[in-house]
Scaffold this motif. Sequence first.
Motif, PDB file in Angstrom:
ATOM      1  N   GLY A  23      -4.032  40.828   3.439  1.00  0.00           N
ATOM      2  CA  GLY A  23      -3.634  41.581   2.340  1.00  0.00           C
ATOM      3  C   GLY A  23      -2.861  41.235   1.461  1.00  0.00           C
ATOM      4  N   ALA A  24      -2.777  41.118  -0.383  1.00  0.00           N
ATOM      5  CA  ALA A  24      -1.598  41.175  -0.649  1.00  0.00           C
ATOM      6  C   ALA A  24      -1.410  41.107  -2.064  1.00  0.00           C
ATOM      7  CB  ALA A  24       0.053  40.425  -0.823  1.00  0.00           C
ATOM      8  N   THR A  25      -0.764  41.770  -2.916  1.00  0.00           N
ATOM      9  CA  THR A  25      -0.604  41.962  -4.192  1.00  0.00           C
ATOM     10  C   THR A  25      -0.575  40.738  -5.085  1.00  0.00           C
ATOM     11  OG1 THR A  25       1.602  42.737  -4.340  1.00  0.00           O
ATOM     12  CG2 THR A  25       0.189  44.329  -4.361  1.00  0.00           C
ATOM     13  N   ARG A  26       0.144  39.936  -6.145  1.00  0.00           N
ATOM     14  CA  ARG A  26       0.731  39.099  -6.524  1.00  0.00           C
ATOM     15  C   ARG A  26       2.405  39.204  -6.749  1.00  0.00           C
ATOM     16  NH1 ARG A  26      -1.272  36.984 -12.092  1.00  0.00           N
ATOM     17  NH2 ARG A  26      -1.393  38.331 -12.337  1.00  0.00           N
ATOM     18  N   GLY A  27       2.321  40.813  -6.607  1.00  0.00           N
ATOM     19  CA  GLY A  27       3.886  40.387  -6.847  1.00  0.00           C
ATOM     20  C   GLY A  27       5.258  39.090  -7.932  1.00  0.00           C
ATOM     21  N   ASP A  28       5.551  38.523  -7.593  1.00  0.00           N
ATOM     22  CA  ASP A  28       6.291  37.565  -8.841  1.00  0.00           C
ATOM     23  C   ASP A  28       6.081  36.953  -8.472  1.00  0.00           C
ATOM     24  OD1 ASP A  28       7.386  37.042  -6.580  1.00  0.00           O
ATOM     25  OD2 ASP A  28       9.364  36.842  -6.645  1.00  0.00           O
ATOM     26  N   GLY A  29       4.178  36.210  -8.284  1.00  0.00           N
ATOM     27  CA  GLY A  29       3.782  35.500  -7.546  1.00  0.00           C
ATOM     28  C   GLY A  29       4.163  34.115  -6.448  1.00  0.00           C
ATOM     29  N   ARG A  30       5.577  34.161  -5.828  1.00  0.00           N
ATOM     30  CA  ARG A  30       5.678  34.242  -4.494  1.00  0.00           C
ATOM     31  C   ARG A  30       6.072  35.369  -3.756  1.00  0.00           C
ATOM     32  NH1 ARG A  30      11.549  31.636  -6.421  1.00  0.00           N
ATOM     33  NH2 ARG A  30      11.555  33.905  -6.712  1.00  0.00           N
ATOM     34  N   GLU A  31       6.337  36.245  -4.298  1.00  0.00           N
ATOM     35  CA  GLU A  31       6.083  36.998  -3.079  1.00  0.00           C
ATOM     36  C   GLU A  31       5.121  38.601  -2.934  1.00  0.00           C
ATOM     37  OE1 GLU A  31       9.792  38.585  -0.471  1.00  0.00           O
ATOM     38  OE2 GLU A  31       9.898  39.278  -2.080  1.00  0.00           O
ATOM     39  N   GLY A  32       4.787  38.493  -2.793  1.00  0.00           N
ATOM     40  CA  GLY A  32       3.803  39.963  -3.160  1.00  0.00           C
ATOM     41  C   GLY A  32       4.577  41.420  -1.547  1.00  0.00           C
ATOM     42  N   GLU A  33       3.148  41.971  -2.112  1.00  0.00           N
ATOM     43  CA  GLU A  33       3.163  43.800  -1.225  1.00  0.00           C
ATOM     44  C   GLU A  33       2.232  43.438  -0.575  1.00  0.00           C
ATOM     45  OE1 GLU A  33       4.773  47.166  -3.824  1.00  0.00           O
ATOM     46  OE2 GLU A  33       2.897  46.229  -4.454  1.00  0.00           O
ATOM     47  N   TYR A  74     -12.365  35.066  -7.063  1.00  0.00           N
ATOM     48  CA  TYR A  74     -12.750  34.268  -8.829  1.00  0.00           C
ATOM     49  C   TYR A  74     -11.314  32.343  -7.996  1.00  0.00           C
ATOM     50  CZ  TYR A  74      -8.455  36.502 -10.400  1.00  0.00           C
ATOM     51  OH  TYR A  74      -7.800  36.921 -10.539  1.00  0.00           O
ATOM     52  N   ALA A  75     -11.162  33.146  -7.181  1.00  0.00           N
ATOM     53  CA  ALA A  75     -10.180  31.623  -6.396  1.00  0.00           C
ATOM     54  C   ALA A  75      -9.762  31.990  -5.295  1.00  0.00           C
ATOM     55  CB  ALA A  75      -8.143  31.909  -7.859  1.00  0.00           C
ATOM     56  N   TRP A  76      -8.512  30.606  -4.064  1.00  0.00           N
ATOM     57  CA  TRP A  76      -8.371  30.911  -3.745  1.00  0.00           C
ATOM     58  C   TRP A  76      -7.249  29.956  -3.386  1.00  0.00           C
ATOM     59  CZ3 TRP A  76     -11.494  27.860  -6.357  1.00  0.00           C
ATOM     60  CH2 TRP A  76     -11.149  26.227  -6.494  1.00  0.00           C
ATOM     61  N   GLY A  77      -6.440  30.220  -2.349  1.00  0.00           N
ATOM     62  CA  GLY A  77      -4.819  29.644  -1.965  1.00  0.00           C
ATOM     63  C   GLY A  77      -4.600  29.007  -1.103  1.00  0.00           C
ATOM     64  N   ASP A  78      -4.058  29.912   0.066  1.00  0.00           N
ATOM     65  CA  ASP A  78      -4.146  28.097   0.942  1.00  0.00           C
ATOM     66  C   ASP A  78      -4.961  28.253   1.553  1.00  0.00           C
ATOM     67  OD1 ASP A  78      -2.137  27.264   3.427  1.00  0.00           O
ATOM     68  OD2 ASP A  78      -1.873  28.731   4.564  1.00  0.00           O
ATOM     69  N   ALA A  79      -5.627  27.290   2.484  1.00  0.00           N
ATOM     70  CA  ALA A  79      -6.767  26.502   2.354  1.00  0.00           C
ATOM     71  C   ALA A  79      -7.198  25.936   3.489  1.00  0.00           C
ATOM     72  CB  ALA A  79      -8.078  26.686   1.934  1.00  0.00           C
ATOM     73  N   SER A  80      -7.639  25.644   4.397  1.00  0.00           N
ATOM     74  CA  SER A  80      -7.631  24.422   6.121  1.00  0.00           C
ATOM     75  C   SER A  80      -8.807  23.706   5.611  1.00  0.00           C
ATOM     76  CB  SER A  80      -7.793  25.327   7.175  1.00  0.00           C
ATOM     77  OG  SER A  80      -8.986  25.478   6.870  1.00  0.00           O
ATOM     78  N   GLU A  81      -9.333  24.184   4.998  1.00  0.00           N
ATOM     79  CA  GLU A  81     -10.719  23.037   4.750  1.00  0.00           C
ATOM     80  C   GLU A  81     -11.034  23.974   2.779  1.00  0.00           C
ATOM     81  OE1 GLU A  81     -15.054  21.581   5.348  1.00  0.00           O
ATOM     82  OE2 GLU A  81     -13.324  22.774   7.146  1.00  0.00           O
ATOM     83  N   ILE A  82     -11.625  23.443   1.970  1.00  0.00           N
ATOM     84  CA  ILE A  82     -11.862  23.835   0.508  1.00  0.00           C
ATOM     85  C   ILE A  82     -13.830  23.304   0.702  1.00  0.00           C
ATOM     86  CG2 ILE A  82     -12.548  23.459  -2.004  1.00  0.00           C
ATOM     87  CD1 ILE A  82      -9.374  24.703  -0.248  1.00  0.00           C
ATOM     88  N   VAL A  89       4.991  40.362   1.896  1.00  0.00           N
ATOM     89  CA  VAL A  89       3.927  39.161   1.450  1.00  0.00           C
ATOM     90  C   VAL A  89       4.596  37.805   1.368  1.00  0.00           C
ATOM     91  CG1 VAL A  89       1.833  38.259   2.196  1.00  0.00           C
ATOM     92  CG2 VAL A  89       2.311  40.557   2.238  1.00  0.00           C
ATOM     93  N   GLN A  90       5.116  36.578   1.506  1.00  0.00           N
ATOM     94  CA  GLN A  90       5.236  35.331   1.204  1.00  0.00           C
ATOM     95  C   GLN A  90       3.923  34.806   1.165  1.00  0.00           C
ATOM     96  OE1 GLN A  90       7.919  34.327  -0.090  1.00  0.00           O
ATOM     97  NE2 GLN A  90       9.462  36.052   0.543  1.00  0.00           N
ATOM     98  N   HIS A  91       3.340  34.377   0.086  1.00  0.00           N
ATOM     99  CA  HIS A  91       1.867  33.344  -0.358  1.00  0.00           C
ATOM    100  C   HIS A  91       2.831  31.945  -0.119  1.00  0.00           C
ATOM    101  CE1 HIS A  91       0.688  36.428  -2.520  1.00  0.00           C
ATOM    102  NE2 HIS A  91       1.212  37.071  -3.434  1.00  0.00           N
ATOM    103  N   LYS A  92       1.752  31.855   0.787  1.00  0.00           N
ATOM    104  CA  LYS A  92       1.678  30.116   0.624  1.00  0.00           C
ATOM    105  C   LYS A  92       1.357  29.424  -0.076  1.00  0.00           C
ATOM    106  CE  LYS A  92       1.778  30.239   5.912  1.00  0.00           C
ATOM    107  NZ  LYS A  92       2.890  30.648   6.515  1.00  0.00           N
ATOM    108  N   MET A  93       0.469  29.181  -1.940  1.00  0.00           N
ATOM    109  CA  MET A  93       0.795  28.636  -1.930  1.00  0.00           C
ATOM    110  C   MET A  93       0.721  30.024  -3.386  1.00  0.00           C
ATOM    111  SD  MET A  93      -2.525  26.629  -2.131  1.00  0.00           S
ATOM    112  CE  MET A  93      -2.690  26.108  -3.714  1.00  0.00           C
TER     113      MET A  93
END
Length: 701
Positions: free
Chosen positions: A143-153, A237-245, A81-85
């Motif tokens: 849902g995904a793991t952190r992985g290397d921060g850019r790509e997870g599982e 406790y946090a968030w990543g890609d979002a259309s609105e905060i 999974v490629q993390h959008k952020m």
Amino acid sequence: MEDLTSLSLEEAEKLHKALSKEIEQHNAAYYQKDDPEISDAEYDALMIRLKKLEEAHPDLITQESPTQKVGAAPSRGFGKVQHKMPMLSLDNAFSSDDLREFERRVRRFLGLKPDEDVSFFAEPKIDGLSASLRYENGRFVQGATRGDGREGEDITDNLKTIADIPDELSSESELVPDVFEVRGEVYMPISDFQTLNETQAEKGAKVFANPRNAAAGSLRQLDVKITASRNLRFFAYAWGDASEIPGLTQSEVLARFRDWGFSVNSLSNVCSNMEEAIDAYRKIEELRASLDYDIDGVVFKVNRLDWQERLGFVSRSPRWAIAHKFPAEQATTILREIEIQVGRTGALTPVARLEPVTVGGVVVSNATLHNEDEIQRKDIREGDTVVIQRAGDVIPQIVEVVLDKRPEESKPYEFPTSCPVCGSHAVREKNPTSGKDDAVRRCTGGLVCSAQAVERLKHFVSRNAFDIDGLGAKQIELFYNKDLVKTPVDIFRLEEKDKNSLTRIRNFEGFGEKAVTNLFNAINDRRQIELDRFVYALGIRHVGQGNARLLAKNYLSIDALLETFGPDNPDIGKAYVELLEIDGIGAAVADAVKEFFSEQHNRDLLKDLTSEVDVMAFEAPDDDSPVSGKTVVFTGSLELMTRSEAKAKAENLGAKVSGSVSAKTDYVVAGAKAGSKLAKAESLGVQVLSEQEWLDLISGG
């Protein structure tokens, strides 16, 4: 405390290489295998030592340094999974003074006045497994793991078994955003961990070292039923890609999480200033032993989201958050043996093999001794009783020897002067500037030393290099010992060599017709490779993934690199200066690149390799930013933004920020009292922008 400023550049480079390699190995053990070899505190000690080294020698900082990266590449058991952020890690603080310095950095970056308050959101740092949950139109879709921060599982199905994670978001107060990624920590309650281990022991199955390992091992099961049978929990406790905060502050967004049905840690709270934050840390630390989940510190985040946006990120961490770790823990054990390992650069690294000991819930069985000077300085001997510290400071992992428990027959450790692998002389070179011996002893065997040759080949086929499926460390060692693969080129000629051999690979133990066919297909699938991966695979000293990508971005093809740094280039001096001007490339990297591509035996190797492999030219990704790929220089006193903020924003938009003006500079942004850089820009005809013009440009105004 170790004086890293006194090291020569060469000494510092070698120490940096050794520390980086050790940290990367521990990253792989922690993030990929869920089986850490050292405690968090010991890992922190290594990372802090590396940071201190980079502070003393800034030229060592490169994009592939562990201080600039997060975690490790995902394993192969799940889809990617490629993390959008990016999912980044946090900088650490180990004292109240560190927290106060963090606040001062925030104030300096934002240019705040003394009477402007900075509030912080404090939350316990859960010792679990980070996960990101993507919701679209309110429904949990991935849902995904952190992985290397850019790509997870991709662990979507596993995460769906956790009761704390709602399948659908609903809110009575307002609409749910179309797209929203909730991030948090998967953990196992301590009570459930103890029950699980009792059950595992009764069945003769694996017993987990701590709740974090149990949570990670349970979550990353290919059989979802196993995950479902374990009582995993989740704190958001946090968030990543979002259309609105849904909020203007950290605390407001977490309140919305609670409305949506997520568990938010009840100990989290807003602190109106840093002194209140420090008090919050102490209160949470006092409660630590009574909690039914593991925490290893407290995280502090600037509460205002507009300030978080301005602060942005630096390398692997946000500027607006920091984790205050809990104090170190110690234990005493016996050093059974000092083992010498030989790396691919020939460095002889001593490793302490310890009688396994539990320190704060983590089993420690080995420790790096760094080099022979450390062994002599501390008079560390085999058979000694030693104090091991899970440290949050620049302190060696072995704190001290318990002398009154030293065996009578004990003898000082004699560091070998010959390579334990090939028998060649192992020497400490003299530093030409200081006249001191190098801190590292190296094998002089070079290519005749199988440890170096094999390690170079392992690097060549590693995950971030050629990544040949079925050709791992074990297979490389086998083929090397059977004289089938001695150089990287031999890998791509292995199939042909096998056809003409009396002893076929299919007859080797662990192989068969199908396995051999799959191996050859995997090798042939890698006959085309991206330029940055190819450069990284070459194992050039100081050139990791980040710098390999920088080289690919700036030179575009392998032929250009060979031509630029070849012996026939009359402008090699100018080429070297231009290499140094690339932001992120220091003198150590530039020297290594120039030396590698100018060496005839390396050029011969590349000629052979490129006859077997198609190295694709680098193509910059499409980017709508008006300054993507442009080189920018900031000069003078900036008034509309701080220098740090300006540089961070430019880099986020894809620009390359340089410290010097040349004919290749696209823009010079001149603030008040701009001097020589402005003059040079005008003489070269480089476009000069005011601060406001620059802001208009990047905002599309």
